[in-house]
Design an enzyme around this catalytic site. Structure first.
Site, PDB file in Angstrom:
ATOM      1  N   ARG A 268       0.266   7.491  -6.268  1.00 55.16           N
ATOM      2  CA  ARG A 268      -0.153   7.315  -4.880  1.00 55.16           C
ATOM      3  C   ARG A 268      -1.519   7.934  -4.581  1.00 55.16           C
ATOM      4  O   ARG A 268      -1.774   8.420  -3.478  1.00 55.16           O
ATOM      5  CB  ARG A 268       0.896   7.876  -3.912  1.00 55.16           C
ATOM      6  CG  ARG A 268       2.256   7.217  -3.999  1.00 55.16           C
ATOM      7  CD  ARG A 268       2.202   5.741  -3.632  1.00 55.16           C
ATOM      8  NE  ARG A 268       3.509   5.131  -3.743  1.00 55.16           N
ATOM      9  CZ  ARG A 268       3.990   4.586  -4.869  1.00 55.16           C
ATOM     10  NH1 ARG A 268       3.239   4.530  -5.966  1.00 55.16           N
ATOM     11  NH2 ARG A 268       5.204   4.065  -4.895  1.00 55.16           N
TER      12      ARG A 268
ATOM     13  N   SER B 211       7.556   3.882   3.442  1.00 60.57           N
ATOM     14  CA  SER B 211       7.867   5.252   3.012  1.00 60.57           C
ATOM     15  C   SER B 211       6.933   6.249   3.683  1.00 60.57           C
ATOM     16  O   SER B 211       5.714   6.130   3.575  1.00 60.57           O
ATOM     17  CB  SER B 211       7.743   5.368   1.489  1.00 60.57           C
ATOM     18  OG  SER B 211       8.678   4.534   0.856  1.00 60.57           O
TER      19      SER B 211
ATOM     20  N   GLU C 183       2.971  10.207   2.964  1.00 63.97           N
ATOM     21  CA  GLU C 183       2.339   9.093   2.266  1.00 63.97           C
ATOM     22  C   GLU C 183       1.296   8.394   3.136  1.00 63.97           C
ATOM     23  O   GLU C 183       0.217   8.080   2.650  1.00 63.97           O
ATOM     24  CB  GLU C 183       3.397   8.093   1.789  1.00 63.97           C
ATOM     25  CG  GLU C 183       2.803   6.994   0.924  1.00 63.97           C
ATOM     26  CD  GLU C 183       3.844   6.255   0.112  1.00 63.97           C
ATOM     27  OE1 GLU C 183       3.740   5.027   0.037  1.00 63.97           O
ATOM     28  OE2 GLU C 183       4.753   6.903  -0.442  1.00 63.97           O
TER      29      GLU C 183
END
Length: 334
Positions: free
Chosen positions: A160, A233, A327
């Protein structure tokens, strides 16, 4: 190029939060992007707004990239090179490639957002990450004022993350992406996917079938942002040292996946065990079917969503000594 003053971004973020930008510009090509960047104002780049939490005000200039070109060419190793502009919808690109018999993106089906956001956070789902298929990222270099193509190694992809999100976020603007597809083994090892395809003969599996399976899983677990405001998410799956993981499994039945820098564990499992599933706070709610997701039930604000996320993270850290990291990117000010 048209500059819109005091522009509302409410329709341009999937939470549906009201947010006003001092200036807003749409860049349809590299020439318009270069012109939009030619300002002394602070620059904020915006894709489809599906991985951001917008506070009420964004100072400076917001630029939305809408380059929507897609091209296909043959590579030397029987692979197919698929290139797409930053403004192309990611799931539409997956459908485009599968519709032409090109596999490789099927596990990444139905991920919301644009192509330009994909390398920024190295998107991944159901056992596949973008860096595994990426052949290069087309960028506008704000220092050199020219378009360049960065090789995969230069992007420094990790879980990520990438240089576009970290060390070089103020230098490069992602204009497009090229992927090497069509010559990869299909990935079905992820538990949820494997449970649905394991009864099917491997010889009968196709990339389209796997994409359809992934879509079914996502629709079952995750709310449609077009219906219920969310950014998918809200927390990354934490990666912890092996010693911390060993201590955690003494307290909790949890799986771990070995990574280069530790053991990746499920943030959803931690949040669920801490009892946050379905909890509501000032219009925000932890999604009952997937506790990684926080939704806007209609009256939430960036403040209430972030306060709920902070309470969740603090509680998980207190219970399990594991830190949760957001995130989505938080943009703007109150």
């Amino acid at each position: 190029m048209k500059v819109h003053a005091n522009a509302s971004l409410q329709s341009l973020n999937s939470f549906g939060f009201e947010c006003t930008a001092d200036e807003f510009v749409v860049a349809r090509n590299v020439e318009e992007l270069a012109e939009a960047l030619n300002t002394t104002e602070q620059i904020t780049l915006l894709g489809e707004g599906t991985n951001v939490v917008l506070k009420p005000r964004i100072r400076g200039r917001v630029i939305k990239l809408t380059m929507d070109d897609i091209s296909v060419s043959q590579a030397r190793d029987d692979a197919v090179l698929v290139s797409a502009g930053a403004g192309v919808n990611w799931h539409e690109l997956v459908r485009y490639s599968l519709g032409r018999g090109i596999g490789g993106l099927e596990n990444l089906a139905l991920i919301p957002g644009s192509v330009g956001a994909a390398p920024l956070q190295n998107i991944g789902a159901y056992g596949v990450e973008l860096d595994e298929v990426c052949a290069g990222v087309r960028v506008f270099d704000r220092l050199q004022k020219e378009v360049q193509t960065l090789a995969v190694d230069a992007c420094e992809f990790t879980y990520r993350n990438s240089v576009f999100k970290s060390t070089l976020r103020d230098r490069y603007v992602i204009c497009g992406l090229t992927m090497r597809l069509g010559n990869r083994e299909m990935s079905t090892q992820y538990r949820d996917v494997n449970a649905l395809v394991s009864t099917r003969l491997r010889s009968n599996l196709t990339p389209t079938y796997i994409a359809e399976t992934v879509i079914r899983i996502r629709r079952r677990k995750l709310p449609d942002p077009r219906q219920i405001g969310n950014v998918g998410s809200f927390f990354k799956n934490p990666i912890v040292p092996e010693s911390d993981f060993d201590a955690l499994v003494d307290k909790l039945d949890i799986e771990g996946h070995q990574e280069a820098d530790g053991v990746k564990i499920s943030a959803a499992r931690l949040i669920d065990e801490a009892g946050w599933k379905g909890v509501q706070y000032e219009g925000a709610e932890v999604w009952p079917r997937q506790p990684l997701v926080i939704v806007n039930r209609g009256s939430a604000s960036a403040r209430s969503v972030l306060e709920l996320a902070t309470r969740i993270a603090d509680d998980v850290n207190r219970r399990f000594a594991v830190e949760l990291e957001l995130e989505p990117e938080v943009l703007g000010s109150d």
